[in-house]
Write a protein that holds these residues in place. Structure first.
Motif, short mmCIF file in Angstrom:
data_model
loop_
_atom_site.label_atom_id
_atom_site.label_comp_id
_atom_site.label_asym_id
_atom_site.label_seq_id
_atom_site.Cartn_x
_atom_site.Cartn_y
_atom_site.Cartn_z
N LEU A 365 -37.75 1.29 46.52
CA LEU A 365 -37.37 0.00 47.09
C LEU A 365 -37.90 -0.04 48.52
CD1 LEU A 365 -33.60 0.04 46.02
CD2 LEU A 365 -35.53 -0.83 44.71
N LEU A 374 -34.00 -5.14 50.62
CA LEU A 374 -34.73 -4.09 49.93
C LEU A 374 -35.25 -4.69 48.64
CD1 LEU A 374 -32.44 -0.97 50.40
CD2 LEU A 374 -34.81 -1.15 51.12
N GLN A 375 -36.56 -4.51 48.40
CA GLN A 375 -37.18 -5.12 47.23
C GLN A 375 -37.92 -4.05 46.44
OE1 GLN A 375 -39.53 -7.78 49.63
NE2 GLN A 375 -38.19 -9.52 49.22
N PRO A 376 -37.88 -4.09 45.10
CA PRO A 376 -38.54 -3.06 44.29
C PRO A 376 -40.06 -3.13 44.39
CG PRO A 376 -37.70 -4.82 42.89
CD PRO A 376 -37.22 -5.12 44.27
#
Length: 489
Positions: A365, A374-376
């Motif tokens: 993330l 938070l981004q994958p």
């Protein structure tokens, strides 16, 4: 709102920016190879010397040259100039350009997840189309096959290069394109924002870099009946259809009929060759060190007329495997000594955690540019695609677990998110994304700065972690952080 200084700059602006600021190494490599191609006498010797200073590029060229797809002999090829003698100058030139293109785009830094995904999908489609164009020309000489391969690979270089720039402007355009309802709307938005089209940008880059007349003609005259241009056009159209979430069967049937007429094959035979080509493309992507493309490559199996009944698949349960752990840790140690690209490191550490530590799913993330989410970036294992779309963590709560983990820079083992201890500490743990059976978390550090997290859980199989699992997870995350720091310097 501050004015956007990138808007409506026009084709010359974007060509110069991409060539001189964003991708100068690729531009320089392509120009050097083009000069060598015109010098038949000294080209073989000079080819080897022209890439000697780039160890990573040389390594990739030799790996591909020795792969079963290119090299049919038993003797190992150990130099680039030897590869040119065995495989031919055109083949090695194209391997070199492909390797440099993939590494330049895959190593694009600081891209928002949605922009990066758009870029990866575009690259995967181009890579498959290049292999397909060459396959459809199997009855023609190798020189023509190689020309079509590289022209097909670079057919959307303007668009790919633009997305690799990153930054606020690409993110805004990405969002605008998602809101478009038709391809015509998309073209209008692109022209309005860039002052040019992606097609014109491709042609401009092709001229500026000396990529050859075939690419320019293929973009300019897609309906030309010459076999090399016809193969590029059909390969691009087929891969575009097969890349869509929902296939337009009428359009697919039309393109398959055209491809069958072009190649002179029976429809069944063409479909078999298409699937073989797809298998070869998967293998070649791995050899090039571009594993990140694999899940986005168009799937020719979708052209089969009869869809099999869906069979419920058991969730693969990975047990801790010390042999795999050791193998992946050795790979990472090699990356720490010799620079590797960001995505190769990420893929290796996640494979080690998934198959070595024995988890159901894991991922990286990354912090958004604003550091508020938070981004994958990459997810592996069970429900990976769903998690990639939905696993977004809001960091607005300064007392939340993830925010605290950012400040303390320490790995965390959340054994039971539903327990009073953890619920009182963070409302984030009530999120549907994290496993309610517990999970492992470790900071992704570059030069001691947190840029994201490693995440792993065993939710689908409902298994618990043990101390040994946590320590192995920490070992992988710490070694990967060393690799990332080395690679980004």
């Amino acid at each position: 709102m501050k004015p956007n200084n990138n808007i409506n700059k026009g084709v010359d602006y974007w060509t110069n920016r991409i060539s001189e600021l964003e991708m100068p190494a690729l531009c320089s490599t392509v120009k050097s190879l083009e000069k060598l191609a015109k010098d038949d006498v000294s080209s073989l010797a000079l080819l080897g010397r022209s890439v000697m200073h780039d160890n990573a590029l040389t390594s990739r060229i030799l790996r591909v040259a020795n792969s079963a797809i290119y090299h049919k002999g038993s003797t190992q090829i150990s130099t680039v100039s030897r590869a040119a003698i065995v495989l031919g100058f055109d083949a090695v030139r194209n391997i070199c350009i492909t390797a440099k293109l993939l590494s330049s785009l895959l190593e694009s830094k600081n891209l928002a997840p949605s922009v990066y995904q758009r870029l990866i999908k575009l690259m995967a489609k181009a890579f498959q189309a290049a292999m397909l164009a060459r396959m459809m020309l199997s009855d023609y000489d190798e020189e023509l096959q190689e020309e079509a391969f590289i022209a097909s690979l670079l057919y959307h270089i303007g668009e790919s290069a633009f997305w690799s720039i990153g930054g606020e402007f690409t993110e805004e355009l990405d969002q605008k394109l998602k809101e478009c309802e038709t391809p015509a709307d998309e073209r209008s938005v692109i022209r309005e924002n860039l002052g040019t089209s992606f097609s014109q940008l491709t042609q401009s880059i092709a001229r500026h870099w000396g990529l050859g007349d075939l690419l320019i003609q293929a973009v300019n005259y897609p309906d030309d009946r010459r076999p090399e241009i016809r193969s590029i056009f059909l390969a691009d159209k087929l891969c575009d259809i097969l890349s869509q979430p929902v296939i337009d069967n009428v359009e697919l049937e039309k393109r398959i009929t055209q491809a069958v007429n072009f190649t002179g094959l029976e429809e069944g035979e063409f479909k078999i060759r298409l699937q073989r080509c797809a298998n070869a493309t998967h293998k070649l992507a791995e050899v090039y060190g571009a594993k990140v493309l694999l899940e986005y490559l168009p799937d020719p199996k979708r052209i089969l007329n009869v869809e099999p009944e869906p069979i419920p698949l058991e969730i693969p349960v990975y047990q801790a495997n010390l042999t795999i752990q050791l193998a992946k840790l050795r790979e990472l140690t090699g990356y720490a000594i010799n620079k590797a690209d960001f995505n190769l490191i990420m893929q290796t550490v996640l494979e080690g955690i998934l198959e070595g530590v024995g988890v159901d799913r894991c991922g990286v993330l990354l912090l958004s540019p604003s550091r508020k989410q938070l981004q994958p970036r990459v997810m592996l294992g069970s429900d990976a695609e769903e998690m990639k779309r939905e696993f977004i963590i809001d960091l607005s709560d300064k007392k939340g677990l993830f925010r605290q983990a950012m400040e303390h820079k320490e790995p965390i083992w959340v054994d039971d998110p539903t327990s009073k201890k953890w619920r009182e500490q963070s409302q984030e743990l009530l999120s549907q994304h994290v496993s309610q059976r517990g999970f492992l978390l470790a900071p992704l550090l570059v030069d001691n700065k947190v840029i994201g997290f490693y995440y792993a859980d065993r939710g689908p199989s409902e298994r618990d972690f043990e101390e040994a699992d946590f320590q192995s997870f920490i070992h992988f995350s710490q070694l990967a952080n060393v690799c990332f720091t080395v690679s980004l310097k």
